[in-house]
Design an enzyme around this catalytic site. Structure first.
Site, mmCIF file in Angstrom:
data_model
loop_
_atom_site.group_PDB
_atom_site.id
_atom_site.type_symbol
_atom_site.label_atom_id
_atom_site.label_comp_id
_atom_site.label_asym_id
_atom_site.label_seq_id
_atom_site.Cartn_x
_atom_site.Cartn_y
_atom_site.Cartn_z
ATOM 1 N N THR A 1 24.962 48.050 29.276
ATOM 2 C CA THR A 1 24.345 49.345 29.069
ATOM 3 C C THR A 1 24.621 49.587 27.616
ATOM 4 O OG1 THR A 1 24.748 50.093 31.284
ATOM 5 C CG2 THR A 1 24.752 51.779 29.597
ATOM 6 N N GLY B 1 28.787 49.653 33.823
ATOM 7 C CA GLY B 1 28.720 49.888 35.274
ATOM 8 C C GLY B 1 29.787 50.889 35.685
ATOM 9 N N ASN C 1 20.064 48.430 33.583
ATOM 10 C CA ASN C 1 21.050 47.981 34.563
ATOM 11 C C ASN C 1 21.733 46.715 34.039
ATOM 12 O OD1 ASN C 1 22.700 48.150 36.742
ATOM 13 N ND2 ASN C 1 21.355 47.078 38.125
#
Ligand code: GLY
Length: 580
Positions: free
Chosen positions: A380, A473, A400
């Site tokens: 990210t 994440g 993602n």
């Protein structure tokens, strides 16, 4: 010993988070007027954002331009076909832009399960079925309408130039592309027959060589000329829908036409003598850092201060807090437009005190007994910007996993996200980050998938004190709350705060702590003796700005390819100057 670190933590979840923070003149301490700062994931975005500010643009102008530049120079996570969250402080207003992707209208709860009800490997992570309806272009368009001062086309232009004339590929980017292509070429992946075309577009991106993206340049020109319609309608939409029809994906022309980013109220809580402004649902991150920071304070009080940075007890106490945070995340968090998320209850001080109260500061609790308390490399990218008027933006954006679905829209030249994997694809089955989800985050048409992206701003006396954010994440949440503690609790410089080793625990895998290299061996031995399994994993890429008395300090984590700059900028806006 390294164990059970989800693959995405190493290779994948590319979330481009960019944060920029702007504070307004009346809230900006006089001494900081005329000073601006950016902390960005790469040199191209840093140079463009700082130029926009030096030319008299505001932090929102700089953020829009940076978001488009990252779609060209940071393909791991920068995007026009992904999504993100942006926290904005502008002229006394605090707002949150949710440009998260949505499930296509034809999506269904069990779409990634076979006839036996088992999860089909990789289907939610690669190929056209993994793609959520993109949110970035509508998000930037709405943002521009509400807050920007410079013309839209001027803000998209630097990205067009970099796509058309090319940019020099950083060795770290070249290596990451090479790794992704090797993974997609491995028999293990190929045998699944999931259609991807990443290598066709990126195999020529070589270290230190100029890489051009002519199809992407044309798409960006349509966006520059037509605004949101340049993406969600016309030629670009036709290219996306044709791909979906050809490869049996779900996104339709009406999914694209109907997509709208949402303006939400940021999660705002008092903490110590400051105000935390952070991400509300569909991010789990704001609730999580609120719980984590307060559980830290309460346990410190109980221990009368005995929580030295990165000591065995510090790691253990925060791991125990993390168990509670992630138990709640799995049970209660989802898209607030579809499920009732009990945010006030989850952030209530008595509730947090009760959760902190049963932390055994000496022993590991039984994971199965840590149940929700009311009756998600991880790629990210993030950037932080504060302008010369004290306005701030904290933005996290993502495809993602790194390079998203590994599908590039033929003729369009842009990567599609694989955000569908952030849904709970089957209750009790972990996503690529090892995070469990439940009914609140199950797939429903048009619903937003739960996220860990946590763009955050701390205010003191209504002025920006700190801006932080990271990719990673589920480890995003950890990077964010530990960066806050590093500055506010341990008094670290911003460089130390982003680079000092961090550690992460998220309930499952059971009693497992992932940690950066550099934590003392004695501490690691003590944690092993307590019963923890340890895995070395250098997660995150923090981009942080901290307000000092006379200037800002800004830093990007040294392990990435980020660039932070603090500089003098004019307090006459380009608009006042009639420059545009
Ligand atoms: N895609 C990772 C997240 O949004 O948390």
């Amino acid at each position: 010993m390294l164990r059970t670190v989800p693959a995405a933590l190493f290779s994948s979840c590319f979330i481009a988070i960019f944060s920029f923070f702007i504070s307004v003149a009346n809230a900006n301490p006089k001494s900081l007027e005329g000073i601006a700062a950016v902390a960005m994931p790469d040199g191209y975005s840093a140079d463009v954002a700082s130029k926009i500010l030096k030319d008299g643009g505001n932090a929102i102008d700089a953020a829009i331009a940076a978001q488009f530049v990252l779609a060209v120079t940071f393909p791991e996570a920068g995007n026009i076909a992904g999504g993100g969250f942006m926290l904005i402080k502008k002229d006394g207003e605090h707002t949150f832009l949710d440009y998260r992707e949505t499930a296509p209208a034809d999506a269904s709860r069990d779409m990634y399960l076979n006839e036996d009800g088992k999860v089909i490997d990789n289907l939610s992570l690669y190929g056209v079925l993994s793609v959520g309806v993109p949110g970035t272009v509508d998000g930037m368009w709405q943002l521009h309408e509400k807050y920007a001062t410079l013309p839209w086309s001027e803000l998209v232009k630097p990205a067009i130039d970099l796509a058309e004339s090319g940019f020099v590929v950083h060795p770290k980017l070249a290596k990451s592309i090479e790794k992704k292509i090797a993974k997609l070429n491995a028999e293990e992946f190929k045998s699944q027959n999931i259609w991807v075309n990443f290598a066709d577009y990126f195999q020529e991106a070589e270290s230190e060589v100029v890489f051009k993206q002519p199809e992407l340049a044309e798409t960006l020109k349509r966006i520059a000329e037509q605004g949101r319609k340049g993406f969600y309608e016309g030629e670009t939409a036709k290219l996306i829908v044709a791909l979906m029809k050809d490869k049996e994906g779900l996104i339709s022309a009406s999914d694209l036409q109907n997509y709208r980013a949402q303006w939400r109220t940021p999660l705002q809580t008092a903490w110590r003598d400051m105000t935390i402004l952070t991400a509300p649902p569909p991010s789990s991150g704001g609730v999580a850092i609120t719980q984590w920071l307060n559980m830290f304070d309460l346990t410190k009080e109980r221990l009368e201060g005995d929580l030295e940075h990165n000591s065995t007890r510090y790691v253990h106490v925060l791991a125990e807090a993390g168990k509670r945070v992630f138990a709640d995340r799995a049970k209660y968090l989802g898209d607030p437009d579809f499920v009732d998320v009990p945010v006030p209850e989850l952030t209530d001080s008595e509730y947090i005190a009760r959760r902190a109260g049963d932390i055994n500061v000496n022993e590991i609790s039984n994971t199965e007994k840590v149940i929700p308390g009311l009756s998600e490399s991880m790629d990210t990218t993030h950037f932080s910007i504060v302008d010369q008027w004290g306005n701030a933006v904290s933005n996290t954006t993502t495809l993602n996993i790194s390079y998203g679905s590994a599908v590039v829209v033929p003729g369009g030249g842009f990567l599609l996200n694989d955000e569908m994997d952030d849904f709970s694809i089957k209750e009790g089955v972990a996503n690529t980050y090892g995070a469990l989800g439940g009914v609140a985050n199950e797939i429903q048409p048009n619903k937003r998938m739960l996220s860990s992206m946590t763009p955050t701003i701390l205010l003191k006396d209504n002025a920006v004190k700190l801006i932080t954010g990271s990719p990673g994440g589920t480890t995003i949440i950890t990077s964010v709350y530990q960066s806050i503690l590093n500055v506010t609790e341990f008094g670290m410089s911003v460089e130390d705060a982003v680079d000092t080793p961090r550690f992460h625990h998220q309930l499952y895998p059971e009693n497992t702590i992932w940690h950066h290299p550099g934590i003392e061996q004695e501490t690691l031995d003590d944690l092993t003796a307590m019963g923890y399994e340890l895995g070395e994993f250098p997660f995150g890429d923090l981009h942080m700005i901290v307000a000092g008395d006379q200037t800002y300090d800004a830093a990007s984590q040294a392990s990435g390819r980020g660039k932070a700059i603090v500089f003098d900028a004019p307090t006459i806006s380009a608009k006042q100057n009639n420059e545009y």
